[in-house]
Design an enzyme around this catalytic site. Structure first.
Site, PDB file in Angstrom:
ATOM      1  N   GLY A 123      43.890  53.809  37.729  1.00 57.70           N
ATOM      2  CA  GLY A 123      43.604  52.411  38.461  1.00 57.70           C
ATOM      3  C   GLY A 123      42.153  50.984  38.227  1.00 57.70           C
ATOM      4  O   GLY A 123      41.090  51.749  38.734  1.00 57.70           O
TER       5      GLY A 123
ATOM      6  N   GLN B 267      37.697  44.212  40.393  1.00 63.23           N
ATOM      7  CA  GLN B 267      36.378  45.151  39.350  1.00 63.23           C
ATOM      8  C   GLN B 267      36.770  44.266  38.290  1.00 63.23           C
ATOM      9  O   GLN B 267      35.475  44.803  37.080  1.00 63.23           O
ATOM     10  CB  GLN B 267      37.131  46.657  39.016  1.00 63.23           C
ATOM     11  CG  GLN B 267      37.301  47.973  39.997  1.00 63.23           C
ATOM     12  CD  GLN B 267      37.882  48.909  40.494  1.00 63.23           C
ATOM     13  OE1 GLN B 267      39.310  48.811  40.223  1.00 63.23           O
ATOM     14  NE2 GLN B 267      36.463  49.462  39.921  1.00 63.23           N
TER      15      GLN B 267
ATOM     16  N   CYS C 210      35.229  56.063  39.727  1.00 60.75           N
ATOM     17  CA  CYS C 210      35.653  54.408  39.471  1.00 60.75           C
ATOM     18  C   CYS C 210      35.059  54.353  38.748  1.00 60.75           C
ATOM     19  O   CYS C 210      34.051  54.051  38.051  1.00 60.75           O
ATOM     20  CB  CYS C 210      34.768  53.987  41.105  1.00 60.75           C
ATOM     21  SG  CYS C 210      35.757  52.376  41.413  1.00 60.75           S
ATOM     22  N   LEU C 211      35.509  52.442  38.058  1.00 60.89           N
ATOM     23  CA  LEU C 211      35.513  52.361  36.762  1.00 60.89           C
ATOM     24  C   LEU C 211      34.438  51.129  37.490  1.00 60.89           C
ATOM     25  O   LEU C 211      33.527  51.421  36.103  1.00 60.89           O
ATOM     26  CB  LEU C 211      36.433  51.768  35.888  1.00 60.89           C
ATOM     27  CG  LEU C 211      37.451  52.503  34.944  1.00 60.89           C
ATOM     28  CD1 LEU C 211      38.100  51.218  34.734  1.00 60.89           C
ATOM     29  CD2 LEU C 211      37.142  53.740  34.955  1.00 60.89           C
TER      30      LEU C 211
ATOM     31  N   HIS D  77      42.378  54.183  46.925  1.00 60.31           N
ATOM     32  CA  HIS D  77      41.085  54.000  46.187  1.00 60.31           C
ATOM     33  C   HIS D  77      41.221  51.883  45.875  1.00 60.31           C
ATOM     34  O   HIS D  77      40.320  51.622  46.126  1.00 60.31           O
ATOM     35  CB  HIS D  77      40.855  54.953  45.109  1.00 60.31           C
ATOM     36  CG  HIS D  77      40.362  54.476  44.492  1.00 60.31           C
ATOM     37  ND1 HIS D  77      39.306  55.045  44.598  1.00 60.31           N
ATOM     38  CD2 HIS D  77      39.444  53.789  43.351  1.00 60.31           C
ATOM     39  CE1 HIS D  77      37.697  54.756  43.539  1.00 60.31           C
ATOM     40  NE2 HIS D  77      38.181  53.687  42.448  1.00 60.31           N
ATOM     41  N   GLU D  78      42.421  51.788  45.642  1.00 64.84           N
ATOM     42  CA  GLU D  78      42.632  50.742  45.040  1.00 64.84           C
ATOM     43  C   GLU D  78      42.488  49.848  45.969  1.00 64.84           C
ATOM     44  O   GLU D  78      42.158  48.756  45.752  1.00 64.84           O
ATOM     45  CB  GLU D  78      43.950  50.600  44.009  1.00 64.84           C
ATOM     46  CG  GLU D  78      43.775  51.520  42.357  1.00 64.84           C
ATOM     47  CD  GLU D  78      41.890  51.621  41.994  1.00 64.84           C
ATOM     48  OE1 GLU D  78      42.063  50.099  41.733  1.00 64.84           O
ATOM     49  OE2 GLU D  78      42.151  52.205  41.338  1.00 64.84           O
TER      50      GLU D  78
ATOM     51  N   HIS E 292      39.683  48.693  47.686  1.00 68.57           N
ATOM     52  CA  HIS E 292      39.250  47.862  46.349  1.00 68.57           C
ATOM     53  C   HIS E 292      38.595  46.577  47.270  1.00 68.57           C
ATOM     54  O   HIS E 292      38.462  45.288  46.695  1.00 68.57           O
ATOM     55  CB  HIS E 292      38.974  48.092  44.985  1.00 68.57           C
ATOM     56  CG  HIS E 292      38.295  48.541  44.833  1.00 68.57           C
ATOM     57  ND1 HIS E 292      36.703  48.396  43.992  1.00 68.57           N
ATOM     58  CD2 HIS E 292      38.931  49.640  43.536  1.00 68.57           C
ATOM     59  CE1 HIS E 292      36.427  49.691  43.439  1.00 68.57           C
ATOM     60  NE2 HIS E 292      38.074  50.002  43.216  1.00 68.57           N
TER      61      HIS E 292
HETATM   62 NI    NI Z   1      37.342  52.055  42.290  1.00 65.86          NI
END
Ligand code: NI
Length: 172
Positions: free
Chosen positions: A49, A54, A95-96, A137-138, A141
């Site tokens: 995701g 991000q 998370c990236l 989660h996304e 963000h």
């Molecule tokens: Ni994330």
């Protein structure tokens, strides 16, 4: 395959991860290109995701690919969670924007989501399991929230030195 990308990942400590992303007013070519680029970066980084913030773009755009888990690959514009199940469970998230950090997060098991698909059609659907997890989660963000915000203080303190190192990635 796209190897060069215009934007690059931002990491924990970068203020854009704490801002509320703006709604997309029109799904222009710019937004289409953004989605393509987000898929390319997410796949390159082996994520499941990614939110536009991000990669430093403060728009409400997310992409998800959980085909490896028999789930969908999708992009969603202006996504919102409109209902939550009372039932919750814990699942280990990463998370990236927080490379190497993994922690159990408690979230509702199923949700209802609304948004706009890349073909400009409004969509509304229910999700459960991993899809509900990644969507929450996304969408967080898009609202300036990170999964570590859900952790208890002691747990976040344990991550402090790791977080300090991650902040420095922004300046490289
Ligand atoms: Ni994330």
């Amino acid at each position: 395959m796209i190897t060069d990308t215009q934007h690059s990942l931002v990491y924990y400590g970068n203020n854009i991860l704490r801002t509320t992303a703006q709604e997309v007013v029109q799904i222009s070519q710019m937004v289409q290109d953004l989605v393509d680029e987000m898929f390319a970066i997410m796949h390159r980084e082996q994520g499941i995701g990614l939110a536009a913030v991000q990669i430093g773009v403060p728009l409400q755009v997310i992409v998800i690919d959980i085909r490896s888990n028999k789930g969908p690959m999708m992009a969603l514009i202006n996504p919102k969670v409109t209902a939550f199940s009372e039932e919750k469970d814990a699942y280990e998230e990463g998370c990236l924007s927080l490379p190497g950090v993994m922690a159990d997060v408690i979230r509702p098991v199923s949700i209802q989501v609304e948004g706009i698909a890349i073909n400009e059609k409004p969509v509304k659907f229910e999700a459960s399991g991993l899809l509900a997890r990644v969507l929450q989660h996304e969408i967080d963000h898009c609202n300036g929230k990170l999964f570590i915000d859900y952790l208890e203080d002691y747990k976040r303190k344990e991550l402090n030195s790791q977080l300090k190192k991650i902040k420095k990635l922004n300046r490289e």
